[in-house]
Enzyme design. Structure first.
Site, PDB file in Angstrom:
ATOM      1  N   ASN A   1      -2.315 -10.846  -4.453  1.00 17.22           N
ATOM      2  CA  ASN A   1      -2.147 -12.299  -4.545  1.00 17.22           C
ATOM      3  C   ASN A   1      -0.881 -12.686  -3.791  1.00 17.22           C
ATOM      4  O   ASN A   1       0.211 -12.220  -4.128  1.00 17.22           O
ATOM      5  CB  ASN A   1      -2.015 -12.735  -6.012  1.00 17.22           C
ATOM      6  CG  ASN A   1      -3.259 -12.420  -6.798  1.00 17.22           C
ATOM      7  OD1 ASN A   1      -4.364 -12.786  -6.393  1.00 17.22           O
ATOM      8  ND2 ASN A   1      -3.101 -11.714  -7.905  1.00 17.22           N
TER       9      ASN A   1
ATOM     10  N   ARG B   1     -10.054  11.275 -11.447  1.00 17.94           N
ATOM     11  CA  ARG B   1      -9.501  11.252 -10.083  1.00 17.94           C
ATOM     12  C   ARG B   1      -8.937   9.891  -9.715  1.00 17.94           C
ATOM     13  O   ARG B   1      -8.412   9.708  -8.616  1.00 17.94           O
ATOM     14  CB  ARG B   1     -10.596  11.638  -9.080  1.00 17.94           C
ATOM     15  CG  ARG B   1     -11.033  13.120  -9.167  1.00 17.94           C
ATOM     16  CD  ARG B   1     -12.321  13.335  -8.372  1.00 17.94           C
ATOM     17  NE  ARG B   1     -12.174  12.895  -7.010  1.00 17.94           N
ATOM     18  CZ  ARG B   1     -13.161  12.330  -6.290  1.00 17.94           C
ATOM     19  NH1 ARG B   1     -14.351  12.136  -6.809  1.00 17.94           N
ATOM     20  NH2 ARG B   1     -12.940  11.938  -5.048  1.00 17.94           N
ATOM     21  N   LYS B   2      -9.066   8.910 -10.601  1.00 20.15           N
ATOM     22  CA  LYS B   2      -8.642   7.541 -10.269  1.00 20.15           C
ATOM     23  C   LYS B   2      -7.237   7.240 -10.827  1.00 20.15           C
ATOM     24  O   LYS B   2      -6.978   7.485 -11.997  1.00 20.15           O
ATOM     25  CB  LYS B   2      -9.643   6.528 -10.839  1.00 20.15           C
ATOM     26  CG  LYS B   2     -11.017   6.644 -10.205  1.00 20.15           C
ATOM     27  CD  LYS B   2     -11.952   5.559 -10.662  1.00 20.15           C
ATOM     28  CE  LYS B   2     -12.460   5.817 -12.064  1.00 20.15           C
ATOM     29  NZ  LYS B   2     -13.556   4.921 -12.450  1.00 20.15           N
TER      30      LYS B   2
ATOM     31  N   LYS C   1       1.689 -15.379  -3.225  1.00 24.48           N
ATOM     32  CA  LYS C   1       2.063 -16.558  -4.011  1.00 24.48           C
ATOM     33  C   LYS C   1       3.108 -17.427  -3.325  1.00 24.48           C
ATOM     34  O   LYS C   1       3.143 -18.633  -3.536  1.00 24.48           O
ATOM     35  CB  LYS C   1       2.593 -16.120  -5.378  1.00 24.48           C
ATOM     36  CG  LYS C   1       1.506 -15.524  -6.262  1.00 24.48           C
ATOM     37  CD  LYS C   1       2.070 -14.981  -7.547  1.00 24.48           C
ATOM     38  CE  LYS C   1       0.967 -14.509  -8.479  1.00 24.48           C
ATOM     39  NZ  LYS C   1       0.190 -15.597  -9.068  1.00 24.48           N
TER      40      LYS C   1
ATOM     41  N   ASP D   1       0.836  -1.204   0.000  1.00 21.69           N
ATOM     42  CA  ASP D   1       0.000   0.000   0.000  1.00 21.69           C
ATOM     43  C   ASP D   1       0.874   1.258   0.000  1.00 21.69           C
ATOM     44  O   ASP D   1       0.643   2.212  -0.757  1.00 21.69           O
ATOM     45  CB  ASP D   1      -0.909  -0.039   1.242  1.00 21.69           C
ATOM     46  CG  ASP D   1      -2.004   1.017   1.211  1.00 21.69           C
ATOM     47  OD1 ASP D   1      -2.254   1.589   0.131  1.00 21.69           O
ATOM     48  OD2 ASP D   1      -2.624   1.244   2.253  1.00 21.69           O
TER      49      ASP D   1
HETATM   50  C1  LIG Z   1       4.787   9.068   1.635  1.00 23.00           C
HETATM   51  C2  LIG Z   1       3.362   9.297   1.455  1.00 23.00           C
HETATM   52  C3  LIG Z   1       2.725   8.138   0.806  1.00 23.00           C
HETATM   53  C4  LIG Z   1       2.256   7.227   1.847  1.00 23.00           C
HETATM   54  C5  LIG Z   1       1.431   6.172   1.238  1.00 23.00           C
HETATM   55  C6  LIG Z   1       0.422   5.818   2.220  1.00 23.00           C
HETATM   56  C7  LIG Z   1      -0.329   4.632   1.734  1.00 23.00           C
HETATM   57  C8  LIG Z   1      -1.397   4.363   2.704  1.00 23.00           C
HETATM   58  C9  LIG Z   1      -2.640   4.966   2.179  1.00 23.00           C
HETATM   59  C10 LIG Z   1      -3.754   4.555   3.047  1.00 23.00           C
HETATM   60  O1  LIG Z   1      -3.685   3.652   3.801  1.00 23.00           O
HETATM   61  S1  LIG Z   1      -5.134   5.502   2.879  1.00 23.00           S
HETATM   62  C11 LIG Z   1      -6.147   4.807   4.174  1.00 23.00           C
HETATM   63  C12 LIG Z   1      -7.036   3.721   3.647  1.00 23.00           C
HETATM   64  N1  LIG Z   1      -8.012   4.278   2.768  1.00 23.00           N
HETATM   65  C13 LIG Z   1      -9.106   4.867   3.231  1.00 23.00           C
HETATM   66  O2  LIG Z   1      -9.359   4.954   4.412  1.00 23.00           O
HETATM   67  C14 LIG Z   1     -10.035   5.415   2.202  1.00 23.00           C
HETATM   68  C15 LIG Z   1     -11.476   5.334   2.660  1.00 23.00           C
HETATM   69  N2  LIG Z   1     -12.316   5.704   1.539  1.00 23.00           N
HETATM   70  C16 LIG Z   1     -12.616   7.003   1.293  1.00 23.00           C
HETATM   71  O3  LIG Z   1     -12.273   7.900   2.049  1.00 23.00           O
HETATM   72  C17 LIG Z   1     -13.352   7.280   0.056  1.00 23.00           C
HETATM   73  O4  LIG Z   1     -14.044   6.140  -0.388  1.00 23.00           O
HETATM   74  C18 LIG Z   1     -12.412   7.764  -1.075  1.00 23.00           C
HETATM   75  C19 LIG Z   1     -11.767   9.089  -0.661  1.00 23.00           C
HETATM   76  C20 LIG Z   1     -11.326   6.752  -1.428  1.00 23.00           C
HETATM   77  C21 LIG Z   1     -13.241   8.000  -2.335  1.00 23.00           C
HETATM   78  O5  LIG Z   1     -14.371   8.721  -1.971  1.00 23.00           O
HETATM   79  P1  LIG Z   1     -14.912   9.863  -2.914  1.00 23.00           P
HETATM   80  O6  LIG Z   1     -16.255  10.232  -2.393  1.00 23.00           O
HETATM   81  O7  LIG Z   1     -13.904  10.945  -3.085  1.00 23.00           O
HETATM   82  O8  LIG Z   1     -15.008   9.108  -4.322  1.00 23.00           O
HETATM   83  P2  LIG Z   1     -16.291   8.740  -5.116  1.00 23.00           P
HETATM   84  O9  LIG Z   1     -17.177   7.848  -4.344  1.00 23.00           O
HETATM   85  O10 LIG Z   1     -16.855  10.011  -5.669  1.00 23.00           O
HETATM   86  O11 LIG Z   1     -15.695   7.883  -6.306  1.00 23.00           O
HETATM   87  C22 LIG Z   1     -14.817   8.477  -7.264  1.00 23.00           C
HETATM   88  C23 LIG Z   1     -14.599   7.435  -8.343  1.00 23.00           C
HETATM   89  O12 LIG Z   1     -13.838   6.342  -7.771  1.00 23.00           O
HETATM   90  C24 LIG Z   1     -14.561   5.131  -7.872  1.00 23.00           C
HETATM   91  N3  LIG Z   1     -14.320   4.369  -6.644  1.00 23.00           N
HETATM   92  C25 LIG Z   1     -14.354   4.835  -5.381  1.00 23.00           C
HETATM   93  N4  LIG Z   1     -14.065   3.868  -4.508  1.00 23.00           N
HETATM   94  C26 LIG Z   1     -13.854   2.764  -5.248  1.00 23.00           C
HETATM   95  C27 LIG Z   1     -13.500   1.432  -4.927  1.00 23.00           C
HETATM   96  N5  LIG Z   1     -13.317   1.049  -3.678  1.00 23.00           N
HETATM   97  N6  LIG Z   1     -13.343   0.563  -5.937  1.00 23.00           N
HETATM   98  C28 LIG Z   1     -13.519   0.954  -7.225  1.00 23.00           C
HETATM   99  N7  LIG Z   1     -13.840   2.215  -7.593  1.00 23.00           N
HETATM  100  C29 LIG Z   1     -14.010   3.090  -6.613  1.00 23.00           C
HETATM  101  C30 LIG Z   1     -16.013   5.564  -7.984  1.00 23.00           C
HETATM  102  O13 LIG Z   1     -16.796   4.561  -8.623  1.00 23.00           O
HETATM  103  C31 LIG Z   1     -15.871   6.802  -8.852  1.00 23.00           C
HETATM  104  O14 LIG Z   1     -15.628   6.406 -10.185  1.00 23.00           O
HETATM  105  P3  LIG Z   1     -16.167   7.266 -11.416  1.00 23.00           P
HETATM  106  O15 LIG Z   1     -15.475   8.604 -11.296  1.00 23.00           O
HETATM  107  O16 LIG Z   1     -15.759   6.512 -12.628  1.00 23.00           O
HETATM  108  O17 LIG Z   1     -17.658   7.366 -11.218  1.00 23.00           O
END
Ligand SMILES: CCCCCCCCCC(=O)SCCNC(=O)CCNC(=O)[C@H](O)C(C)(C)COP(=O)(O)OP(=O)(O)OC[C@H]1O[C@@H](n2cnc3c(N)ncnc32)[C@H](O)[C@@H]1OP(=O)(O)O
Length: 234
Positions: A177, A200-201, A179, A155
């Site tokens: 996966n 945004r994706k 493996k 992640d």
């Molecule tokens: C050094 C710095 C780098 C460090 C890296 C750190 C990596 C660690 C990162 C994490 O651990 S982040 C913490 C874990 N993730 C979360 O807690 C996220 C929880 N989820 C959310 O807050 C929201 O669901 C999210 C911000 C991801 C999206 O919400 P939104 O309301 O902004 O998106 P929206 O529902 O409008 O969907 C936008 C598009 O994405 C698609 N989408 C959203 N969630 C999806 C999903 N789960 N699967 C597939 N598609 C998805 C959705 O269908 C849509 O597609 P279209 O534009 O084509 O219509």
């Protein structure tokens, strides 16, 4: 490039400050001129010969500018505080006594016991490589790395891989996966790439291999969503 990296480190730092000290402190911290942080992505005595060797090889690749070593923290003054204000302002307050113990997950263990890693980024190829040594506190099956620990590093690596897309992202989907199990304290190479951006994706993928590249331990895909300033996270 500097701008992209700057954004990532700003995000990481802002999350850390926000979670440990709250919004007011975050605002104060980012208004000060200079902050110095220790870089945890440099060799330390717990690193195995394999990890040191790989680290040196990638540092060599950095010499022509094609690859860049990503330090674990950023010392520069962030300019993009207004973005974080947008996202964090509506966050629910969390109890101070709980937050005082909070810290970035992958840097929360004693040296050598948990996640030891270094990351390198190639902007032209949109690739990020993570050299990862999972310590004894990350055990899953006896003698092997916990799958959740590997998921964390996948992640994180995929998250860093999104840095070429400006903005703030969160993981929406991670598909892994498993493996071949990873022996505890061994070194693996997580090679990730940005595959596609659709609005945004951001679609990213990676594989996890042994140092000699003979064993494919894992492969994974991830979907990161750029945060919408119009929406609160809470
Ligand atoms: C050094 C710095 C780098 C460090 C890296 C750190 C990596 C660690 C990162 C994490 O651990 S982040 C913490 C874990 N993730 C979360 O807690 C996220 C929880 N989820 C959310 O807050 C929201 O669901 C999210 C911000 C991801 C999206 O919400 P939104 O309301 O902004 O998106 P929206 O529902 O409008 O969907 C936008 C598009 O994405 C698609 N989408 C959203 N969630 C999806 C999903 N789960 N699967 C597939 N598609 C998805 C959705 O269908 C849509 O597609 P279209 O534009 O084509 O219509």
């Amino acid at each position: 490039m500097d701008g992209c990296l700057h954004c990532v480190f700003t995000w990481q730092k802002a999350c850390s400050i926000f979670h440990t000290q709250g919004w007011k402190h975050l605002r104060r911290s980012f208004s000060t001129e200079k902050v110095i942080h220790k870089d945890h992505s440099l060799p330390n005595p717990s690193w195995s010969k394999d990890l040191r060797l790989l680290f040196d090889q990638f540092m060599k690749k950095c010499e022509d500018g094609s690859w860049k070593h990503l330090p674990s923290s950023e010392c520069k003054v962030p300019q993009r505080i207004h973005s974080f204000k947008t996202y964090f302002l509506d966050s629910k307050p969390v109890k101070e006594d709980q937050l005082s113990q909070a810290r970035p997950f992958t840097r929360s263990y004693e040296v050598g016991q948990g996640f030891e890693y270094a990351m390198f980024y190639n902007e032209d190829e949109k690739r990020t490589v993570c050299l990862f040594q999972g310590g004894p506190y990350l055990e899953g099956p006896p003698g092997f790395l916990h799958g959740g620990a590997l998921a964390t590093m996948i992640d994180t690596t995929l998250g860093v891989c999104t840095i070429s897309c400006m903005g703030l992202f969160m993981t929406a989907n991670l598909n892994i996966n498993f493996k071949s199990p990873i022996p505890l304290c061994s070194v693996v190479v997580i090679s990730s790439q940005l595959d596609k951006v659709e609005g945004r994706k951001v679609f990213v993928s990676c594989n996890v291999r042994s140092v000699d590249e003979k064993t494919l331990h894992s492969d994974a895909t991830g979907l990161f969503i750029k945060l919408d300033p119009e929406k609160s996270l809470t």
